[in-house]
Design an enzyme around this catalytic site. Structure first.
Site, mmCIF file in Angstrom:
data_model
loop_
_atom_site.group_PDB
_atom_site.id
_atom_site.type_symbol
_atom_site.label_atom_id
_atom_site.label_comp_id
_atom_site.label_asym_id
_atom_site.label_seq_id
_atom_site.Cartn_x
_atom_site.Cartn_y
_atom_site.Cartn_z
ATOM 1 N N ARG A 65 10.939 70.988 49.685
ATOM 2 C CA ARG A 65 12.159 71.659 49.108
ATOM 3 C C ARG A 65 13.363 71.427 50.191
ATOM 4 O O ARG A 65 14.330 70.875 49.654
ATOM 5 C CB ARG A 65 11.756 73.302 48.945
ATOM 6 C CG ARG A 65 12.899 73.754 47.771
ATOM 7 C CD ARG A 65 12.578 75.184 47.744
ATOM 8 N NE ARG A 65 10.767 75.182 47.405
ATOM 9 C CZ ARG A 65 10.431 75.233 46.314
ATOM 10 N NH1 ARG A 65 11.182 74.967 44.870
ATOM 11 N NH2 ARG A 65 9.131 75.129 46.158
ATOM 12 N N THR A 66 13.281 72.004 51.294
ATOM 13 C CA THR A 66 14.141 71.624 52.309
ATOM 14 C C THR A 66 14.297 70.124 52.689
ATOM 15 O O THR A 66 15.659 69.819 52.962
ATOM 16 C CB THR A 66 13.937 72.539 53.667
ATOM 17 O OG1 THR A 66 13.623 73.706 53.370
ATOM 18 C CG2 THR A 66 15.052 72.484 54.507
ATOM 19 N N LYS A 119 0.958 58.006 71.684
ATOM 20 C CA LYS A 119 0.848 57.388 72.990
ATOM 21 C C LYS A 119 1.307 58.291 74.116
ATOM 22 O O LYS A 119 1.463 57.641 75.325
ATOM 23 C CB LYS A 119 1.903 56.240 72.853
ATOM 24 C CG LYS A 119 1.357 55.254 71.854
ATOM 25 C CD LYS A 119 2.250 53.848 71.906
ATOM 26 C CE LYS A 119 1.908 52.692 70.669
ATOM 27 N NZ LYS A 119 3.134 52.145 70.387
ATOM 28 N N ARG A 137 12.933 69.806 61.318
ATOM 29 C CA ARG A 137 12.189 71.206 61.124
ATOM 30 C C ARG A 137 10.765 71.069 61.809
ATOM 31 O O ARG A 137 10.155 70.190 61.950
ATOM 32 C CB ARG A 137 12.014 71.171 59.374
ATOM 33 C CG ARG A 137 11.019 72.244 59.085
ATOM 34 C CD ARG A 137 10.653 72.308 57.392
ATOM 35 N NE ARG A 137 10.140 73.338 57.006
ATOM 36 C CZ ARG A 137 10.754 74.463 56.468
ATOM 37 N NH1 ARG A 137 11.899 74.666 56.220
ATOM 38 N NH2 ARG A 137 9.902 75.562 56.122
ATOM 39 N N HIS A 186 16.500 79.603 60.270
ATOM 40 C CA HIS A 186 16.515 78.884 58.933
ATOM 41 C C HIS A 186 17.823 78.815 58.675
ATOM 42 O O HIS A 186 18.182 79.368 57.589
ATOM 43 C CB HIS A 186 15.524 79.218 58.165
ATOM 44 C CG HIS A 186 15.364 78.052 57.110
ATOM 45 N ND1 HIS A 186 15.799 76.988 57.072
ATOM 46 C CD2 HIS A 186 14.543 77.940 55.925
ATOM 47 C CE1 HIS A 186 15.645 76.303 56.170
ATOM 48 N NE2 HIS A 186 14.824 76.716 55.209
#
Lengths: 360, 360, 360
Positions: free
Chosen positions: C92-93, C121, C142, C175
């Site tokens: 969604r985000t 790595k 996120r 958020h």
């Protein structure tokens, strides 16, 4: 709690009731103002529509040959955003749709693979689809489940924000844009010899499970004087539903296991993948019924104008050496998928007439 | 069946025969009308080409500083579509190429990860590549197998629809755009002191397996009076093929295990990753030959104009504190990769002169 | 080696020292010339900023209704490139931000999933972020770790090439763009009845762990005469830090387990997901405290103007039948996220005034 359970059940009954209707009864539900809104079934296409779309695809292909023409195309839909929702992976169909979008200037979001993060969190598939519809103007979906695209469109058409759904393949039966690109390729192959009407087509391989040959057979009712040759091992014969349909529409068909006998007769050979019923991963040509393969030596048997098609990917069905023959149409067929899908997307947004205006 | 097996074998012989030729004999195969068509080997670049490309990259970088300049750039190739086919993942090279495409206005499709759905269905890698070529105008590929990009270009150049292939790294030996960005970074670092000719460069770390230092060594033949210092533990010394090549071209080189003794002498230090031969995942600096690391304290030993490079990602080879020194060039070097790749893509499509026209 | 270890420790101390400061002390670090540069905390938003951003979002939404308006929008930032770095997946985000970028014309690169090849790595996360910053002009990230976005911005702001960081959710607490879209939805719902000031809001569900209701509670200090109703099972009550904050700012709040008693009183009901503490995957409604669900029958109890919100995805908290009621705002709320994020991105690049100029 009783309320909840009851209402949930009602919703599902609504869908089941709809889903089990005859296709012909459903078609109106996916139209708006006499135009197709969602593209779910090959049965939505009639002859005028297919002729029209092939013409648009030809014009898009022509415009795309120049930088200026491509600029025109990219300015048709730069204000639209598409979502490619491919739960069942398919590199070919994915790339074909994505580049069709790019040609018309659309921005593209994608969700590939088997699950979204929201599904992990327990969201219903209906809510996931509504979420996609919140952000984009078009959803192109592919799924291994029969009826998935149809349900998606059915759900969205009941909301305040329906966006068109294009079925990029759902389950064993429907892949309507594949049917369109097959028709488009056949029409182009025969453009100098009167088009598709009156032609003889051999369909070869696993006809029992082959989605593409089944759809193509259905669409034959839109063309005049067609003759079909079903060439397959006995256990992979075309199913009765298709044969009944052909009888009903007076379309001639023949069944045989003798591929070579059919080769000299036909105007097109539509090859499909074939493998032993319990061998998902044939490791040798012997696992794939070599009698139903098209080999280099067959090029001398078929007619000079005979077109050889295959939905790809191929395995052993067509020898690589055949590729260089001008009658081998499968690579052109693949690219035709991009053009006809671009035409379809232009149509769905109602801008396809702007394409044809360029040719006035 | 015999026919099929035979023909398949012939095709593979054709490739094997080509693949085993000397690089110099192959170069013409990847050119069209005297210009590079596919970019496969660092050996394709001569001095005029590298000088030319560096100039284009400088101009693109300058144009990108204004919104109007960026608009010019984005209108060079908005009618082209690229495919990033990264079978071996590489975030850095991927993003660098993708954003180079964006700068010039190209649309980008991608396939990342180890397999496509068609490969799962048993499609040959040749057919997968032809499929990509059906939809896009440029394929940028990366693969862990040596020769992958070369074979891809070899296959496509025999079809009706060859599209240029850019090698984004294939196997242990070739990563030609890395070599380009290294040269570009060196040239920029030395632009006020006469360019790259006549400079002394130390290459440090695992020189035996290091793809970047090997390519860079090859390219030194295009520059005058170069001196190389190979600084490595004994077991990771530069291989004989490179040393023979340098001898043949009269390029001076020295080998040593004493990094600090070399530091004051050189104009550039090219650091590379190093780790104990059987330790893929060094968990401490001690696993990574600390004598071949560049530390903050070394900043006082090197020359005031000495440039410090690293292809990145780094682990322990360069202390983070070094980053703030103006001689630390590796972050600029990384960004240079985007500019030189944009220059290369403009060149491949023949629009690089439109960039230079902006500066008339 | 001592040097190295020491310096590494110093860097980490620097971050730890910064991280443990009070939020208010940190805010200036994420601003440039009196404007927000990075968007990390909801605490960065004051009333004038939120009012301003809501106005911009309204204008973007309006422009997006016409092809010409969308063209204006796409010409705001076509010269900018964004990176969506989603280590914690969120469909969604992700889609909301990606399409917000598309609306303004930005190109988008993405890295989804738990690891990049460079992390494999052994690259440090700081170096990975600097790499992204080499290629793009904006990073939206996120992560499941608290402080991730903050550290990212902290690292970049000390380099030569800082690019703005937008926090798309980091860990359990922050958020900020979700908070913005919630405020935007509330303001729009109440636009005909005097805006958000003076309204009564019920927050329902797992208030203890609910990131969205916690952020929204903090932002209430910017509005006058607010009243909050915290409706939750005893074990999921709002934590003391929020309640102390509300007391300090004289914001009235009530706590109850009786959802139905609150329904007729409030102007908005903010539903959140809830599930038994040790049941991550509730398989039935009974696992999810049905007394804290909103059902169709409740539509007759709430006020005619009461707005029903949910951050989505939902599970059993709101019956699907509620969706058709005009007071169900959660689907609009989801789409509002795209508009307010587009407004935020326009603001971050300083082009939001070009949006408002269209309305002079």
């Amino acid at each position: 709690m009783d309320g909840s359970v009851e209402q949930t059940r009602q919703t599902y009954q609504g869908w089941d009731e709809f889903y089990n209707k005859n296709v012909d009864e459903k078609l109106a539900f996916f139209e708006v103002n006499g135009r197709l809104f969602d593209i779910i079934f090959a049965q939505q296409f009639d002859r005028p529509f297919m002729d029209y779309l092939c013409k648009i695809a030809d014009m898009i292909r022509l415009l795309a040959q120049t930088k200026m023409g491509q600029e025109k195309l990219r300015h048709l839909l730069p204000h639209k955003r598409a979502m490619l929702y491919f739960v069942q992976p398919s590199t070919r169909t994915f790339l074909s749709f994505q580049n069709a979008c790019y040609i018309l200037g659309l921005s593209v979001s994608e969700s590939r693979g088997t699950s979204t993060s929201s599904e992990v969190k327990g969201e219903s598939s209906e809510d996931t689809i509504r979420t996609f519809a919140s952000y984009v103007d078009l959803i192109i979906c592919r799924h291994s489940e029969a009826g998935f695209a149809e349900k998606t469109a059915w759900v969205l058409n009941q909301t305040e924000r329906p966006v068109p759904i294009l079925n990029g393949g759902s389950g064993p039966d429907q892949h309507p844009t594949q049917a369109l690109l097959d028709i488009y390729t056949l029409e182009r192959s025969f453009q100098d010899i009167g088009g598709l009407d009156g032609k003889k087509i051999a369909m070869v391989g696993d006809l029992k499970r082959g989605r593409t040959v089944r759809s193509l057979s259905y669409l034959m009712k839109n063309y005049n004087d067609m003759t079909l040759y079903f060439v397959s091992p006995d256990i992979f014969r075309m199913k009765d539903d298709i044969k009944d349909f052909l009888k009903k529409h007076n379309i001639a068909y023949y069944e045989t296991e003798d591929f070579e006998s059919v080769m000299p007769l036909v105007d097109a050979i539509y090859m499909t993948r074939i493998q032993k019923e319990y061998s998902d991963d044939p490791s040798s040509e012997a696992d794939t019924y070599p009698g139903f393969h098209f080999k280099k030596k067959h090029l001398s048997i078929i007619q000079p104008h005979c077109t050889i098609m295959h939905p790809l990917p191929r395995r052993y069905e067509i020898e690589v050496e055949v590729d260089k023959d001008p009658r081998a149409a499968y690579w052109r067929q693949e690219r035709n998928g991009m053009w006809i899908r671009a035409a379809l997307i232009a149509y769905v947004f109602g801008v396809e007439q702007e394409v044809s205006k360029e040719f006035l």
